[in-house]
Design an enzyme around this catalytic site. Structure first.
Site, PDB file in Angstrom:
ATOM      1  N   ASN A  76      39.022  10.202 -54.966  1.00 21.97           N
ATOM      2  CA  ASN A  76      39.226   8.796 -54.612  1.00 21.97           C
ATOM      3  C   ASN A  76      38.801   7.880 -55.742  1.00 21.97           C
ATOM      4  O   ASN A  76      37.880   8.175 -56.494  1.00 21.97           O
ATOM      5  CB  ASN A  76      38.441   8.440 -53.340  1.00 21.97           C
ATOM      6  CG  ASN A  76      37.036   7.949 -53.659  1.00 21.97           C
ATOM      7  OD1 ASN A  76      36.839   6.767 -53.971  1.00 21.97           O
ATOM      8  ND2 ASN A  76      36.069   8.853 -53.627  1.00 21.97           N
ATOM      9  N   CYS A 135      28.451   5.153 -57.982  1.00 17.24           N
ATOM     10  CA  CYS A 135      29.915   5.140 -57.930  1.00 17.24           C
ATOM     11  C   CYS A 135      30.430   5.504 -59.326  1.00 17.24           C
ATOM     12  O   CYS A 135      30.040   4.881 -60.310  1.00 17.24           O
ATOM     13  CB  CYS A 135      30.449   3.772 -57.504  1.00 17.24           C
ATOM     14  SG  CYS A 135      32.249   3.723 -57.570  1.00 17.24           S
ATOM     15  N   LYS A 170      20.924   6.246 -53.915  1.00 19.02           N
ATOM     16  CA  LYS A 170      21.932   7.320 -53.985  1.00 19.02           C
ATOM     17  C   LYS A 170      22.235   7.615 -55.451  1.00 19.02           C
ATOM     18  O   LYS A 170      22.702   6.735 -56.187  1.00 19.02           O
ATOM     19  CB  LYS A 170      23.200   6.918 -53.234  1.00 19.02           C
ATOM     20  CG  LYS A 170      24.186   8.088 -53.091  1.00 19.02           C
ATOM     21  CD  LYS A 170      25.256   7.764 -52.083  1.00 19.02           C
ATOM     22  CE  LYS A 170      26.220   8.913 -51.875  1.00 19.02           C
ATOM     23  NZ  LYS A 170      27.229   8.594 -50.864  1.00 19.02           N
ATOM     24  N   GLY A 270      30.826  13.281 -44.859  1.00 18.40           N
ATOM     25  CA  GLY A 270      31.851  12.347 -45.300  1.00 18.40           C
ATOM     26  C   GLY A 270      33.244  12.917 -45.155  1.00 18.40           C
ATOM     27  O   GLY A 270      33.865  12.844 -44.082  1.00 18.40           O
TER      28      GLY A 270
HETATM   29  O1  RRO Z   1      34.725   2.613 -53.642  1.00 22.20           O
HETATM   30  C1  RRO Z   1      34.816   3.644 -54.343  1.00 22.20           C
HETATM   31  O2  RRO Z   1      35.792   3.854 -55.090  1.00 22.20           O
HETATM   32  C2  RRO Z   1      33.752   4.677 -54.362  1.00 22.20           C
HETATM   33  C3  RRO Z   1      32.405   4.407 -54.308  1.00 22.20           C
HETATM   34 BR1  RRO Z   1      31.741   2.714 -54.044  1.00 22.20          BR
HETATM   35  C4  RRO Z   1      31.455   5.459 -54.443  1.00 22.20           C
HETATM   36  O3  RRO Z   1      30.230   5.272 -54.423  1.00 22.20           O
HETATM   37  N1  RRO Z   1      31.924   6.711 -54.614  1.00 22.20           N
HETATM   38  C5  RRO Z   1      33.229   6.976 -54.657  1.00 22.20           C
HETATM   39  O4  RRO Z   1      33.609   8.141 -54.820  1.00 22.20           O
HETATM   40  N2  RRO Z   1      34.145   5.961 -54.518  1.00 22.20           N
END
Ligand code: RRO
Length: 310
Positions: A76, A135, A170, A270
């Site tokens: 993602n 992230c 985190k 998740g």
């Molecule tokens: O929003 C994202 O693209 C995202 C976040 Br904030 C994160 O902490 N981890 C991730 O894989 N995607």
């Protein structure tokens, strides 16, 4: 309405003063930011909820495609879509009667922004905040701050100075040494460490020759990253004396127990929700209970870090 969370005397656990009926949590970023959806997770039996990361200002995130399925997981790059903390306070307030801890995930582009957003979340009623220092694909926040131990220290300290609720941190696996980040977080007073966020990754379409995600790079989650999470939790447990929340590829009670034996006091779920639905919280809890009985343990706390015992 108070949720009918999965609870029995031997699954109950306290983390940094938060009382959880069982050690399962909804991981940040799963199922968005709507209070109604988060309430269904509590009703399904989660022991606590972590919201999608919110910042000071609203953001629409990256263009599509933002999520794709790959071997053993998802890739993602959502790009932190969120309504901004000022709008999100209404959702936090409306979840006051949820019956389990509500942990608001927070991001910022400076230590002060993390602190400001955290303080608004706590004022609205958050039980704790989880700082997203991990992230893997948004400029100026997340792992860009969280890969530098000094910035981790400064960020955690500035939040701790502003809020009187537990501060979770985190961490990113996208680093040569996660224990340095854990030490920095602990030295600044982190109340718990969540490990891990997604692993920076990429997929390319062989027909069009192009990266598939609009952002090109993204974060890998799901079964593929569970052994990385186990290693990180194990290393952090050997390094700092702070409760750890295990996250990354947990699909079953067996995965949850593995992370707890590595040192996690609780675990987050998740990606697996996409395959199993919300019943996964109850099935993980039932599985842990049966395991505890079979192995002769009286409480889930007895298995935390057991893999370290000589
Ligand atoms: O929003 C994202 O693209 C995202 C976040 Br904030 C994160 O902490 N981890 C991730 O894989 N995607």
């Amino acid at each position: 309405m108070v949720s009918e969370s999965v609870s029995s005397h031997n699954l109950r656990i306290q983390i940094a003063g938060l009382d959880m009926p069982n050690p399962t949590m909804l991981a940040s970023g799963i199922l968005g930011v709507s209070a109604e959806t988060l309430r269904t997770v509590a009703e399904a039996g989660a022991g606590a909820i972590v919201t999608k990361s919110v910042g000071l200002k609203p953001s629409s995130g990256y263009p599509n495609p933002t999520v794709i399925q790959v071997e053993c997981g998802f890739l993602n790059a959502m790009g932190l879509p969120n309504p901004g903390i000022h709008r999100f306070v209404e959702e936090i307030k409306s979840l006051k009667d949820i019956g389990i801890p509500l942990i608001v995930s927070v991001f910022g582009f400076s230590p002060e922004e993390y602190a400001e957003t955290s303080s608004i979340a706590v004022e609205a009623g958050a039980s704790a905040v989880e700082l997203n220092l991990s992230c893997p694909h948004v400029k100026g926040t997340g792992a860009e701050i969280g890969q530098d131990p000094n910035m981790v220290r400064l960020t955690v300290k500035s939040v701790k100075d502003r809020v009187d609720k537990p501060v979770f941190v985190k961490l990113t696996p996208n680093t040569a040494n996660i224990t340095e980040l854990a030490k920095a977080a602990a030295s600044a007073g982190a109340d718990a460490i969540t490990a891990i966020n997604t692993v920076r990754a990429m997929a390319i379409d062989v027909e069009t020759f192009k990266p598939i995600l609009a952002n090109k790079f993204g974060g890998l989650s799901g079964a593929a990253i569970k052994p990385i999470a186990v290693r990180c939790v194990y290393e952090i447990y050997e390094t700092v004396n702070v409760p750890i929340i295990g996250c990354g590829g947990i699909r079953s009670w067996r995965d949850a127990v593995e992370l707890m034996l590595a040192g996690a006091s609780a675990i987050q779920v998740g990606s697996a929700i996409a395959f199993e639905g919300l019943s996964i919280f109850k099935s993980i809890c039932d599985g842990i209970e049966t395991y505890l009985k079979r192995k002769g343990f009286r409480s889930v706390s007895e298995i935390i870090g057991l893999a370290h015992k000589k």
